[in-house]
Design an enzyme around this catalytic site. Structure first.
Site, short mmCIF file in Angstrom:
data_model
loop_
_atom_site.label_atom_id
_atom_site.label_comp_id
_atom_site.label_asym_id
_atom_site.label_seq_id
_atom_site.Cartn_x
_atom_site.Cartn_y
_atom_site.Cartn_z
N ARG A 71 -11.30 4.20 6.00
CA ARG A 71 -12.63 3.58 6.01
C ARG A 71 -13.33 3.92 7.32
O ARG A 71 -12.70 4.09 8.35
CB ARG A 71 -12.52 2.06 5.88
CG ARG A 71 -12.24 1.57 4.48
CD ARG A 71 -12.17 0.07 4.40
NE ARG A 71 -11.07 -0.45 5.17
CZ ARG A 71 -11.13 -0.94 6.40
NH1 ARG A 71 -12.30 -1.04 7.02
NH2 ARG A 71 -10.06 -1.38 7.00
N TYR A 199 -13.07 8.93 -0.01
CA TYR A 199 -11.82 8.25 0.29
C TYR A 199 -11.85 6.74 0.06
O TYR A 199 -12.74 6.04 0.56
CB TYR A 199 -11.40 8.49 1.75
CG TYR A 199 -10.04 7.91 2.02
CD1 TYR A 199 -8.90 8.62 1.68
CD2 TYR A 199 -9.89 6.63 2.53
CE1 TYR A 199 -7.64 8.08 1.87
CE2 TYR A 199 -8.64 6.07 2.72
CZ TYR A 199 -7.52 6.80 2.38
OH TYR A 199 -6.27 6.26 2.55
N LYS A 208 -13.55 -2.90 -1.87
CA LYS A 208 -14.06 -3.51 -0.66
C LYS A 208 -15.58 -3.74 -0.71
O LYS A 208 -16.08 -4.79 -0.31
CB LYS A 208 -13.70 -2.66 0.57
CG LYS A 208 -12.19 -2.61 0.84
CD LYS A 208 -11.66 -3.98 1.02
CE LYS A 208 -10.19 -4.18 1.30
NZ LYS A 208 -9.24 -3.20 1.44
N HIS A 228 -10.10 -11.28 1.86
CA HIS A 228 -9.16 -10.15 1.99
C HIS A 228 -7.74 -10.72 2.01
O HIS A 228 -7.12 -10.81 3.07
CB HIS A 228 -9.49 -9.41 3.29
CG HIS A 228 -8.81 -8.09 3.46
ND1 HIS A 228 -8.65 -7.50 4.69
CD2 HIS A 228 -8.26 -7.23 2.57
CE1 HIS A 228 -8.03 -6.35 4.56
NE2 HIS A 228 -7.78 -6.16 3.28
N SER A 250 -6.04 -5.06 7.68
CA SER A 250 -5.60 -3.85 7.00
C SER A 250 -4.32 -3.32 7.63
O SER A 250 -4.19 -3.28 8.85
CB SER A 250 -6.69 -2.79 7.07
OG SER A 250 -7.87 -3.28 6.48
N CYS A 252 -1.37 -4.63 7.76
CA CYS A 252 -0.59 -5.63 8.50
C CYS A 252 0.33 -6.43 7.59
O CYS A 252 0.79 -7.52 7.96
CB CYS A 252 -1.51 -6.55 9.29
SG CYS A 252 -2.28 -5.73 10.68
N ASP A 279 -4.43 -7.68 -2.16
CA ASP A 279 -5.49 -7.30 -1.21
C ASP A 279 -6.72 -8.21 -1.25
O ASP A 279 -7.31 -8.46 -0.22
CB ASP A 279 -5.91 -5.85 -1.46
CG ASP A 279 -6.60 -5.22 -0.25
OD1 ASP A 279 -5.98 -5.19 0.83
OD2 ASP A 279 -7.75 -4.77 -0.38
N ARG A 373 -1.97 6.78 0.87
CA ARG A 373 -1.98 5.62 -0.04
C ARG A 373 -1.49 5.99 -1.43
O ARG A 373 -1.50 7.14 -1.82
CB ARG A 373 -3.43 5.12 -0.18
CG ARG A 373 -4.07 4.65 1.13
CD ARG A 373 -4.12 3.16 1.21
NE ARG A 373 -4.44 2.69 2.56
CZ ARG A 373 -4.51 1.40 2.87
NH1 ARG A 373 -4.31 0.48 1.95
NH2 ARG A 373 -4.78 1.02 4.10
P1 GTP Z 1 -4.09 -2.77 3.46
O1 GTP Z 1 -3.78 -2.18 2.12
O2 GTP Z 1 -4.62 -1.78 4.42
O3 GTP Z 1 -4.99 -3.96 3.37
O4 GTP Z 1 -2.67 -3.18 4.15
P2 GTP Z 1 -1.63 -4.35 3.88
O5 GTP Z 1 -2.03 -5.57 4.63
O6 GTP Z 1 -1.37 -4.50 2.43
O7 GTP Z 1 -0.31 -3.79 4.62
P3 GTP Z 1 1.08 -3.29 4.03
O8 GTP Z 1 1.84 -4.38 3.32
O9 GTP Z 1 0.86 -2.05 3.28
O10 GTP Z 1 1.89 -2.99 5.38
C1 GTP Z 1 1.42 -2.07 6.32
C2 GTP Z 1 2.53 -1.66 7.25
O11 GTP Z 1 3.13 -2.81 7.86
C3 GTP Z 1 3.67 -0.90 6.56
O12 GTP Z 1 4.04 0.17 7.36
C4 GTP Z 1 4.77 -1.92 6.46
O13 GTP Z 1 6.03 -1.31 6.44
C5 GTP Z 1 4.55 -2.79 7.70
N1 GTP Z 1 5.06 -4.17 7.47
C6 GTP Z 1 4.77 -4.98 6.43
N2 GTP Z 1 5.43 -6.16 6.51
C7 GTP Z 1 6.15 -6.10 7.66
C8 GTP Z 1 7.06 -7.02 8.31
O14 GTP Z 1 7.32 -8.12 7.84
N3 GTP Z 1 7.60 -6.60 9.48
C9 GTP Z 1 7.32 -5.37 10.01
N4 GTP Z 1 7.90 -5.04 11.15
N5 GTP Z 1 6.49 -4.48 9.42
C10 GTP Z 1 5.91 -4.84 8.27
C1 SPV Z 2 -7.88 -1.78 3.82
O1 SPV Z 2 -8.22 -0.98 4.69
O2 SPV Z 2 -7.86 -3.01 4.00
C2 SPV Z 2 -7.45 -1.27 2.50
C3 SPV Z 2 -7.66 0.15 2.22
O3 SPV Z 2 -6.98 -2.03 1.68
S1 SPV Z 2 -9.28 0.51 1.74
O4 SPV Z 2 -9.37 0.29 0.29
O5 SPV Z 2 -9.52 1.93 2.05
O6 SPV Z 2 -10.20 -0.36 2.41
MN MN Z 3 -6.94 -4.18 2.47
#
Ligand code: GTP
Ligand code: SPV
Ligand code: MN
Length: 589
Positions: A71, A199, A208, A228, A250, A252, A279, A373
């Site tokens: 983004r 993208y 979003k 979110h 994002s 996290c 999400d 992704r």
């Molecule tokens: P968006 O799709 O961008 O909104 O991201 P998200 O909040 O869904 O994050 P996602 O669950 O994909 O995790 C992002 C990164 O954080 C990955 O590399 C995970 O492996 C890492 N991660 C997730 N949960 C944990 C955790 O409990 N501990 C640690 N150390 N890393 C974590």
């Molecule tokens: C985020 O960045 O929080 C995502 C990926 O979930 S995107 O759909 O590109 O915003």
């Molecule tokens: Mn997101």
């Protein structure tokens, strides 16, 4: 062939066709036959690559332009008439000026190309909470992704009938010029326009752009919240299922928490987790005075790197069919995909996310882009909740905020009440990730994980959260978590992932008055003995450390928040100013 006689829709499409001048217009009816034809066409042009159909049936790889991999917040605008209404945290331009600028960019941009008309619905089609949109795009990739992420097809036109009540969206790839890239929301016109990107969140407009930026405006007008947030159901040994939402910035950990598999000992005792969403959550007050959440999406646009059999087996399983991978590595030996931390066997004969030869011996960069992704159908998920398609959603017991903090935030704490909970959400900070352009690792404030997604003035948004208290007779309790505290070597102290259930268990016990807590300056923290450590390699001392509150760091934190709040001036709700004063007083006592 046109799929509707709705004059509002036809007139608007005619205008966009006259502007962008595509060679032809194709209406997406949602049929598998039509989508399959588009996949074949996109394979023929190289827009997507068909993967090993025995190992990954229905799966494809796409590489976006290397300048177009996340983004772009600096090029994302909220265009309402008054600048004041967009607030200091959004980019703003006068709508007329923006329309004029965009018209020039879109003019003739689809010459030699096809315009696809995607009718889509956020939420369950026909349900009272559903909202409809139409995205016009010249990208087959967008069509295929929207068909996974949203409910697409003829049923949307049938529902709309002659109604003018739909979100208008125009997307053109144009020439992908980063300098002329715009992601623009016009909340007063229910219109979305994105150009020069192909993208993710920039162009899959149902997600979003609509379900957060436009919907947050609708929620404010109509008395609900567009957030979110993941939505997770936790089934305890008694068979009761309790639901939480979680707002983390994002990349996290939302997808990971949303698909959590209980630790072995918990499984043996009968614990199960159910994913409702990973999400976005739309939250409304139900007739019972509780807050109910629906996931308006139909698929997951998840981060690939770090996803593996150990960290998130459910996400991995979800991506084994009918999935589009974007910017991961291609293993040329068996035509499958790979990304960092998928396993310990990186392919030796591979193409990296840019399509260049890659092997671990010669690698100069990662094989997969850090923000690569997968777009996968929710129905593939082994732990998808039976309530996933329930138009009323699920009742929420707890709202969990969280971010990446190496030091300050403890593993978990509970807010004192709703107002304090809104304060806790408003001061969320997190270290920046690869999900948006910019420097990874810098700490920034990301209130409610909505900094890039709130479609109006952030202070009005907080006021809306505060006002919601009046209409929720039985409000969820509000918590903050941090899975990311690090030790002196920079290693994560808490094992995270599955083990996070131990923290969520405590959270739910708090919601149902089943456990005590100790009051601290920042809120209620667990007594160390109240978090179950059976079967995990974490000592009581380590846990005590994870639950410690460093007053000096928190004084710095409070000062940082004060600086952050300044930009909101008089608009900052007085309740939040009071909460900050009270926090500082407690810290200085
Ligand atoms: P968006 O799709 O961008 O909104 O991201 P998200 O909040 O869904 O994050 P996602 O669950 O994909 O995790 C992002 C990164 O954080 C990955 O590399 C995970 O492996 C890492 N991660 C997730 N949960 C944990 C955790 O409990 N501990 C640690 N150390 N890393 C974590
Ligand atoms: C985020 O960045 O929080 C995502 C990926 O979930 S995107 O759909 O590109 O915003
Ligand atoms: Mn997101």
């Amino acid at each position: 062939m046109e799929l509707t006689k709705n004059q509002h829709i036809l007139n608007w499409i005619n205008e966009q066709v006259a502007l962008t001048k595509p060679d032809q217009v194709i209406w997406i009816d949602g049929s598998e036959a039509q989508l399959e034809g588009l996949r074949e066409e996109a394979c023929a042009t190289g827009e997507i690559t068909k993967l090993n159909q025995e190992k990954l049936p229905g799966c494809y790889l796409h590489r976006s332009d290397p300048t177009d991999v996340a983004r772009v917040e600096s090029r994302t605008f909220i265009c309402c008439k008054k600048k004041e209404d967009a607030g200091p945290t959004n980019n703003w331009m006068d709508p007329e000026e923006m329309y004029a600028k965009l018209r020039k960019l879109y003019d003739g941009s689809m010459k030699g190309r096809t315009m696809y008309v995607i009718p889509y619905c956020m939420g369950v089609v026909g349900s009272p909470f559903a909202k409809y949109g139409i995205e016009l795009t010249d990208s087959i990739y967008v069509v295929l992704n929207m068909a996974i992420m949203t409910r697409v097809g003829q049923a949307i036109f049938d529902q709309l009938g002659d109604s003018p009540d739909f979100i208008k969206g125009l997307h053109a790839k144009a020439n992908l010029d980063p300098e002329e890239r715009y992601i623009v929301q016009f909340p007063e016109d229910n219109t979305i326009m994105s150009i020069n990107s192909g993208y993710g969140g920039n162009v899959l407009q149902g997600t979003k752009c609509f379900a957060l930026r436009i919907a947050s405006n609708l929620g404010r007008q109509e008395g609900w919240l567009a957030e979110h947030m993941l939505i997770l159901g936790i089934q305890n040994p008694k068979g009761e299922i309790r639901y939480v939402t979680g707002a983390f910035p994002s990349a996290c950990g939302k997808t990971n928490l949303a698909m959590l598999i209980p630790p072995e000992g918990y499984q043996k005792n009968g614990w199960k987790c159910w994913c409702v969403g990973d999400d976005i959550a739309w939250l409304r007050v139900g007739p019972d005075g509780r807050l109910w959440a629906v996931n308006p999406e139909k698929g997951f646009f998840g981060v690939a790197p770090g996803t593996n059999e150990k960290s998130n087996p459910n996400a991995l399983a979800t991506t084994q069919k009918g999935t589009i991978f974007t910017n991961v590595a291609l293993n040329l030996d068996d035509n499958t995909v790979w990304w960092e931390k998928l396993d310990k066997n990186p392919p030796h004969n591979a193409l990296d996310w840019k399509g260049n030869p890659w092997s671990p011996e010669t690698a100069e960069g990662p094989a997969a882009h850090p923000n690569s992704r997968f777009t996968a159908p929710a129905e593939n998920c082994p732990c998808i909740s039976p309530e996933f398609n329930n138009p009323n959603g699920v009742p929420i017991s707890a709202i969990i905020f969280g971010g990446r903090r190496a030091k300050t935030a403890p593993l978990v704490y509970q807010s004192r009440d709703w107002k304090h909970g809104v304060f806790v959400g408003s001061i969320m900070g997190s270290e920046k990730t690869a999900a948006a352009e910019g420097t990874v690792g810098e700490t920034r404030r990301d209130p409610m994980a909505m900094l890039p997604f709130c479609g109006y003035h952030m202070a009005d948004y907080w006021q809306h959260w505060l006002d919601m208290e009046q209409s929720i007779a039985n409000p969820p309790k509000i918590f903050n978590v941090n899975w990311f505290r690090t030790d002196e070597h920079g290693e994560f102290i808490w094992p995270g992932f599955s083990e996070n259930l131990r923290v969520v268990e405590w959270i739910l016990k708090r919601c149902f008055d089943e456990v005590g807590a100790r009051e601290t300056e920042i809120g209620y923290l667990p007594n160390v003995e109240d978090i179950n450590l059976e079967g995990v390699d974490v000592s009581r001392e380590t846990l005590a450390d994870l639950l410690s509150v460093d007053k000096d760091l928190w004084k710095e934190e409070a000062a940082g928040v004060r600086g952050f709040y300044k930009q909101f001036g008089d608009k900052l709700p007085k309740e939040l100013a009071q909460e900050l004063d009270a926090l500082e007083e407690r810290l200085n006592a």
